[in-house]
Design an enzyme around this catalytic site. Structure first.
Site, short mmCIF file in Angstrom:
data_model
loop_
_atom_site.label_atom_id
_atom_site.label_comp_id
_atom_site.label_asym_id
_atom_site.label_seq_id
_atom_site.Cartn_x
_atom_site.Cartn_y
_atom_site.Cartn_z
N ASP A 115 -14.06 3.52 7.05
CA ASP A 115 -13.01 4.33 6.43
C ASP A 115 -13.57 5.15 5.28
O ASP A 115 -13.19 6.30 5.08
CB ASP A 115 -11.85 3.44 5.94
CG ASP A 115 -10.76 4.29 5.29
OD1 ASP A 115 -10.23 5.18 5.99
OD2 ASP A 115 -10.48 4.11 4.09
N ARG A 144 -13.01 13.57 6.30
CA ARG A 144 -11.69 14.18 6.51
C ARG A 144 -11.32 15.07 5.32
O ARG A 144 -10.71 16.12 5.47
CB ARG A 144 -10.63 13.09 6.69
CG ARG A 144 -10.72 12.40 8.04
CD ARG A 144 -9.93 11.11 8.03
NE ARG A 144 -8.53 11.32 7.73
CZ ARG A 144 -7.73 10.41 7.17
NH1 ARG A 144 -8.19 9.22 6.85
NH2 ARG A 144 -6.48 10.69 6.94
N HIS A 146 0.86 -1.19 0.00
CA HIS A 146 0.00 0.00 0.00
C HIS A 146 0.89 1.24 0.00
O HIS A 146 1.86 1.31 0.74
CB HIS A 146 -0.87 0.00 1.26
CG HIS A 146 -1.92 1.07 1.26
ND1 HIS A 146 -3.21 0.86 0.80
CD2 HIS A 146 -1.88 2.36 1.64
CE1 HIS A 146 -3.91 1.97 0.92
NE2 HIS A 146 -3.13 2.91 1.43
N LYS A 165 -7.79 -0.93 6.23
CA LYS A 165 -8.02 -1.53 4.90
C LYS A 165 -7.12 -2.75 4.70
O LYS A 165 -7.54 -3.76 4.15
CB LYS A 165 -7.75 -0.50 3.80
CG LYS A 165 -8.85 0.54 3.70
CD LYS A 165 -8.67 1.45 2.50
CE LYS A 165 -7.54 2.41 2.68
NZ LYS A 165 -7.91 3.83 2.74
N SER A 186 -6.64 4.58 8.84
CA SER A 186 -7.27 4.42 7.54
C SER A 186 -6.55 3.35 6.71
O SER A 186 -7.17 2.41 6.20
CB SER A 186 -7.25 5.78 6.82
OG SER A 186 -7.53 5.63 5.46
N1 URA Z 1 -4.19 6.70 2.10
C1 URA Z 1 -5.21 6.11 2.79
O1 URA Z 1 -5.64 5.01 2.47
N2 URA Z 1 -5.75 6.78 3.82
C2 URA Z 1 -5.31 7.99 4.22
O2 URA Z 1 -5.83 8.52 5.18
C3 URA Z 1 -4.26 8.60 3.50
C4 URA Z 1 -3.71 7.92 2.45
#
Ligand code: URA
Length: 445
Positions: free
Chosen positions: A161, A168, A82, A187, A183
């Protein structure tokens, strides 16, 4: 539980209990808590932060707000990656095929781009026919059969999220270290892989502008992953300058095909190899305790040289109904209707760039989304012919801008020119990989 009390506690820097956090996330997802109260809580977190225990509770509550994917029907170790977001950040398109070509399994869910940052799903969808909405059974079958599949995040994963991120985004609370950590990691935990590699971007085109903040974020995310029983490693990579030569969906796919054919820009190749070798290391170490990162890097390079990584990309495209001939002949990828050459009016060196401004210029050309439901033009974007460190003469083409709408060039050029800093002396070369964070600690390169 009264949301008023939770906001007040956080505003005063007090610690919330596990129960309070769990209940708050449940109630928010079920729309018992309105956005205005959650927005106040987010701002309180922005200023007061969270303890490690609170952050773990928040991450787990968010992960469990939807489906927790069980990847056990896929044999072997599954490794995920990620990125915290960037400009020209196309690495997944190269790394997933390289890692799969080395015999490992990549079952990846990715997101769409928003604002100045791009998203892997948009890049893949620029390949004609490519489907990112596979059902779970086909997704599992593809990974079992060819070693990789990249699909869009399904609606039932981390609904908390999705709601929080949208809130946000409009309350100036995106760039909060605990909120980003929760966040990203919610995931990753929900997506089910055994091992997680994080690319924590740092610089003008990233949420983390300083190395100190990037290290903090990386350490927190690695700790959350490890506590949840998923081995996690983070690399902190340079996002002061857009990665590689291109920004924009089909342009970036074309650049990755070039890389997998052995013709990459050095910066892109170095970052891709570092990420791919760390993914391989995480996966292969399970069965070979003598393996080194250097061995993994060699393996990754071999898979580029012998063409097997490119073949893996083609296999993935084919398995997700994309047109493989668009990979073999990139003229078949979407092309913008117009292009415009931005020419230098001074000489010297490019001494620096603002990657975020480059991303905004690309978005203005149609390559990105200003709002969640904006349409994007797959062929639009920018080819950066000059980047930080390059010498420049008056009249040199600095960048080529691509768009389906000629009118966008003027505004995009204005933004892109501001992104370039030009001076009389060549700047010092910056590192591309700054730090590696693992359970063993923080290693500076
Ligand atoms: N990438 C994400 O998945 N979440 C965030 O808050 C910032 C970058």
């Amino acid at each position: 539980m009264r949301m008023y009390d939770i906001i007040d506690k956080k505003k005063n820097g007090m610690e919330l209990s596990t129960e309070e956090i769990k209940e708050m996330i449940r109630a928010y997802v079920e729309e018992e808590i309105p956005d205005y109260q959650m927005a106040a809580w987010l701002m309180a977190v922005y200023f007061q932060g969270m303890s490690n225990r609170e952050l773990k509770d928040l991450t787990l509550a968010m992960a469990h707000s939807g489906e927790m994917i069980d990847l056990s029907p896929i044999s072997g170790i599954k490794v995920d990656k990620h990125s915290t977001g960037g400009v020209g950040d196309k690495t997944t398109l190269a790394i997933a095929p390289i890692v799969a070509a080395c015999g490992e399994k990549v079952a990846k869910m990715s997101g769409k781009g928003l604002g100045f940052t791009g998203g892997t799903i948009d890049k893949l969808e620029s390949i004609p026919g490519f489907e990112t909405g596979l059902d779970q059974k086909t997704f599992f079958e593809n990974v079992n059969h060819i070693g990789l599949s990249v699909i869009g995040q399904t609606a039932n994963i981390t609904p908390a999220d999705k709601k929080l991120y949208a809130l946000r985004d409009v309350t100036a609370t995106v760039d909060s270290i605990p909120l980003i950590a929760a966040s990203v990691m919610s995931k990753k935990l929900a997506a089910g892989s055994d091992k997680i590699l994080l690319d924590v971007t740092c610089g003008s085109g990233a949420f983390m502008k300083t190395l100190e903040d990037a290290v903090k974020l990386a350490e927190i995310m690695v700790a959350i992953g490890e506590q949840a029983g998923r081995e996690t490693v983070a690399l902190i990579t340079n996002m002061d300058v857009p990665l590689g030569e291109t920004i924009g969906n089909a342009l970036e796919v074309e650049e990755i095909i070039d890389l997998l054919q052995g013709n990459a820009k050095e910066d892109l190749k170095e970052v891709c190899l570092a990420l791919a070798s760390n993914m391989l290391y995480l996966s292969k170490y399970e069965s070979d305790k003598n393996i080194t990162l250097e061995d993994c890097k060699k393996m990754a390079e071999e898979k580029i040289q012998d063409g097997s990584a490119l073949n893996k990309l083609k296999e993935m495209v084919n398995s997700q109904h994309g047109q493989v001939d668009a990979i073999e002949n990139t003229d078949k990828l979407p092309q913008a209707a117009y292009y415009y050459e931005m020419v230098s009016d001074s000489s010297g060196y490019v001494t620096g760039m603002n990657a975020e401004q480059c991303g905004i210029a690309s978005m203005l050309l149609g390559a990105g989304r200003e709002k969640k439901d904006s349409e994007i033009a797959y062929g639009a974007g920018i080819r950066l012919l000059k980047k930080t460190g390059d010498p420049l003469e008056v009249g040199d083409t600095m960048a080529i801008l691509y768009s389906d709408s000629y009118e966008t060039f003027q505004e995009a050029e204005k933004v892109l020119r501001i992104a370039y800093q030009i001076g009389g002396e060549a700047p010092q070369k910056d590192k591309l990989i700054y730090v590696r964070v693992s359970k063993a600690g923080v290693e500076y390169y």
